[in-house]
Scaffold this motif. Structure first.
Motif, mmCIF file in Angstrom:
data_model
loop_
_atom_site.group_PDB
_atom_site.id
_atom_site.type_symbol
_atom_site.label_atom_id
_atom_site.label_comp_id
_atom_site.label_asym_id
_atom_site.label_seq_id
_atom_site.Cartn_x
_atom_site.Cartn_y
_atom_site.Cartn_z
ATOM 1 N N SER A 175 52.085 13.280 -93.356
ATOM 2 C CA SER A 175 51.565 14.173 -92.330
ATOM 3 C C SER A 175 51.214 13.390 -91.069
ATOM 4 C CB SER A 175 50.315 14.892 -92.843
ATOM 5 O OG SER A 175 49.729 15.662 -91.794
ATOM 6 N N SER A 176 51.524 13.996 -89.935
ATOM 7 C CA SER A 176 51.125 13.396 -88.659
ATOM 8 C C SER A 176 49.777 13.942 -88.188
ATOM 9 C CB SER A 176 52.189 13.656 -87.588
ATOM 10 O OG SER A 176 52.360 15.064 -87.398
ATOM 11 N N ASN A 177 49.222 14.874 -88.957
ATOM 12 C CA ASN A 177 47.925 15.452 -88.619
ATOM 13 C C ASN A 177 46.816 14.558 -89.192
ATOM 14 O OD1 ASN A 177 45.721 16.981 -87.970
ATOM 15 N ND2 ASN A 177 46.209 18.696 -89.326
ATOM 16 N N ILE A 178 46.432 13.553 -88.431
ATOM 17 C CA ILE A 178 45.443 12.580 -88.900
ATOM 18 C C ILE A 178 44.199 12.588 -88.002
ATOM 19 C CG2 ILE A 178 47.115 11.065 -90.036
ATOM 20 C CD1 ILE A 178 47.056 9.318 -87.490
ATOM 21 N N THR A 179 43.975 13.703 -87.324
ATOM 22 C CA THR A 179 42.857 13.791 -86.375
ATOM 23 C C THR A 179 41.519 13.502 -87.046
ATOM 24 O OG1 THR A 179 44.063 15.429 -85.058
ATOM 25 C CG2 THR A 179 41.696 15.257 -84.685
ATOM 26 N N ALA A 180 41.307 14.080 -88.228
ATOM 27 C CA ALA A 180 40.027 13.891 -88.917
ATOM 28 C C ALA A 180 39.790 12.422 -89.225
ATOM 29 C CB ALA A 180 39.995 14.719 -90.198
ATOM 30 N N CYS A 181 40.822 11.736 -89.665
ATOM 31 C CA CYS A 181 40.702 10.305 -89.964
ATOM 32 C C CYS A 181 40.481 9.511 -88.682
ATOM 33 C CB CYS A 181 41.954 9.827 -90.684
ATOM 34 S SG CYS A 181 41.959 8.046 -91.074
ATOM 35 N N MET A 182 41.236 9.820 -87.654
ATOM 36 C CA MET A 182 41.148 9.070 -86.397
ATOM 37 C C MET A 182 39.774 9.206 -85.758
ATOM 38 S SD MET A 182 43.970 7.435 -85.744
ATOM 39 C CE MET A 182 43.930 7.135 -83.963
ATOM 40 N N GLU A 183 39.163 10.385 -85.884
ATOM 41 C CA GLU A 183 37.911 10.646 -85.175
ATOM 42 C C GLU A 183 36.679 10.530 -86.068
ATOM 43 O OE1 GLU A 183 38.333 14.452 -83.359
ATOM 44 O OE2 GLU A 183 39.919 13.793 -81.971
ATOM 45 N N GLY A 184 36.879 10.289 -87.340
ATOM 46 C CA GLY A 184 35.742 10.316 -88.258
ATOM 47 C C GLY A 184 35.452 9.020 -88.970
ATOM 48 N N ASP A 185 34.618 9.124 -89.984
ATOM 49 C CA ASP A 185 34.162 7.955 -90.738
ATOM 50 C C ASP A 185 35.289 7.289 -91.518
ATOM 51 O OD1 ASP A 185 31.583 8.315 -89.845
ATOM 52 O OD2 ASP A 185 30.924 9.434 -91.622
ATOM 53 N N GLU A 186 36.247 8.076 -91.964
ATOM 54 C CA GLU A 186 37.342 7.504 -92.755
ATOM 55 C C GLU A 186 38.085 6.425 -91.975
ATOM 56 O OE1 GLU A 186 41.322 8.909 -95.250
ATOM 57 O OE2 GLU A 186 40.398 10.263 -93.795
ATOM 58 N N GLY A 187 38.416 6.730 -90.723
ATOM 59 C CA GLY A 187 39.104 5.748 -89.886
ATOM 60 C C GLY A 187 38.271 4.500 -89.668
ATOM 61 N N ASN A 188 36.955 4.702 -89.446
ATOM 62 C CA ASN A 188 36.064 3.547 -89.281
ATOM 63 C C ASN A 188 36.052 2.676 -90.527
ATOM 64 O OD1 ASN A 188 35.271 3.987 -86.667
ATOM 65 N ND2 ASN A 188 33.304 4.912 -87.163
ATOM 66 N N HIS A 189 35.933 3.309 -91.698
ATOM 67 C CA HIS A 189 35.894 2.554 -92.946
ATOM 68 C C HIS A 189 37.183 1.760 -93.146
ATOM 69 C CE1 HIS A 189 32.091 4.117 -94.127
ATOM 70 N NE2 HIS A 189 32.504 5.338 -94.433
ATOM 71 N N LEU A 190 38.315 2.369 -92.844
ATOM 72 C CA LEU A 190 39.592 1.682 -92.997
ATOM 73 C C LEU A 190 39.684 0.474 -92.076
ATOM 74 C CD1 LEU A 190 41.962 4.785 -93.235
ATOM 75 C CD2 LEU A 190 41.417 3.190 -95.080
ATOM 76 N N GLN A 191 39.249 0.640 -90.828
ATOM 77 C CA GLN A 191 39.296 -0.478 -89.895
ATOM 78 C C GLN A 191 38.302 -1.573 -90.266
ATOM 79 O OE1 GLN A 191 39.373 1.715 -85.868
ATOM 80 N NE2 GLN A 191 40.855 0.061 -85.617
ATOM 81 N N LEU A 192 37.143 -1.192 -90.737
ATOM 82 C CA LEU A 192 36.152 -2.195 -91.141
ATOM 83 C C LEU A 192 36.627 -2.975 -92.360
ATOM 84 C CD1 LEU A 192 32.835 -0.191 -90.604
ATOM 85 C CD2 LEU A 192 33.625 -2.174 -89.278
ATOM 86 N N GLN A 193 37.291 -2.291 -93.281
ATOM 87 C CA GLN A 193 37.834 -2.991 -94.444
ATOM 88 C C GLN A 193 38.937 -3.951 -94.004
ATOM 89 O OE1 GLN A 193 36.477 -2.693 -97.456
ATOM 90 N NE2 GLN A 193 37.805 -4.321 -98.207
ATOM 91 N N ALA A 194 39.789 -3.517 -93.071
ATOM 92 C CA ALA A 194 40.823 -4.404 -92.541
ATOM 93 C C ALA A 194 40.192 -5.601 -91.846
ATOM 94 C CB ALA A 194 41.720 -3.626 -91.572
ATOM 95 N N GLU A 195 39.080 -5.374 -91.157
ATOM 96 C CA GLU A 195 38.381 -6.478 -90.492
ATOM 97 C C GLU A 195 37.848 -7.480 -91.514
ATOM 98 O OE1 GLU A 195 35.298 -6.956 -86.811
ATOM 99 O OE2 GLU A 195 34.692 -5.540 -88.382
#
Length: 221
Positions: free
Chosen positions: A134-154
């Motif tokens: 799905s290209s509908n990733i707005t919730a992830c991009m704007e929410g906590d999920e995206g932050n968690h993913l980036q912090l884990q990558a960090e």
């Protein structure tokens, strides 16, 4: 999904063995790649090394993509700054959010290979559609999920402190000569690592035997 896979990379660092290949009953070679969405050397590596060789290697390697590298979390870990600016931060986050839709590392890897070849790195429509994502990733991009993913990558990136992008890590251990050779000859380097592991027979149809890697030298692994 990708969040769990990033956790798995940290587990490898701690000494926990990886999962076994379901089709071969042998441990797959864990390949972690730290990169950035707008890094020209990363784009070059995906286009000319990983991409052309992935289909013949995918049954023997388990790839974890980590789009972060020379980025940094700021503002109490709520925002991120990236080496090539906001567009790269967006691209990194998009790739994490899309990959997090699937447990299948082949789908994840093929998405990144497709996406890193796009002229517009933040246009994900073509690559998601091609892989049934799905290209509908707005919730992830704007929410906590995206932050968690980036912090884990960090967190994973911080462990390795990459000096050059992309950084390629085998079985959770960084080796400078493996890194240098991977940039020039990824297939030959993977074959060389399997030879060092004493596990080259399953790749007999992929690798020349004995392994002849023009860019590989004798080194400890």
């Amino acid at each position: 999904m990708i969040f769990r896979k990033l956790c798995m990379v940290l587990s490898i660092i701690a000494g926990i063995s990886g999962v076994l290949s379901q089709d071969l009953g042998r441990p797959k070679l864990k390949v972690s790649i730290i990169y950035e969405a707008l890094c020209s050397d990363s784009i070059e590596f995906f286009a000319h090394q990983l991409g052309p060789n992935y289909d013949v290697l995918k049954d023997y390697i388990d790839v974890t993509m980590i789009p972060f590298s020379k980025s940094l979390s700021v503002n109490h870990m709520l925002k991120f700054v990236c080496q090539h600016g906001p567009e790269e931060c967006k691209g990194n986050r998009q790739q994490l959010c899309v990959m997090n839709q699937s447990y299948d590392q082949v789908v994840q890897t093929k998405f990144v290979l497709c996406q890193m070849g796009q002229k517009n790195i933040t246009d994900i429509e073509e690559c998601t559609k091609a892989l049934g994502l799905s290209s509908n990733i707005t919730a992830c991009m704007e929410g906590d999920e995206g932050n968690h993913l980036q912090l884990q990558a960090e967190r994973v990136t911080f462990v390795y402190q990459p000096q050059f992008l992309p950084t390629i890590i085998y079985d959770g251990i960084f080796n400078q000569q493996l890194q240098d050779n991977s940039i020039k000859d990824f297939l030959g380097t993977v074959c060389h690592v399997f030879q060092l592991r004493g596990d080259l027979i399953p790749l007999s149809g992929v690798c020349h035997y004995p392994v002849v890697c023009l860019t590989c030298s004798v080194f400890a692994y």
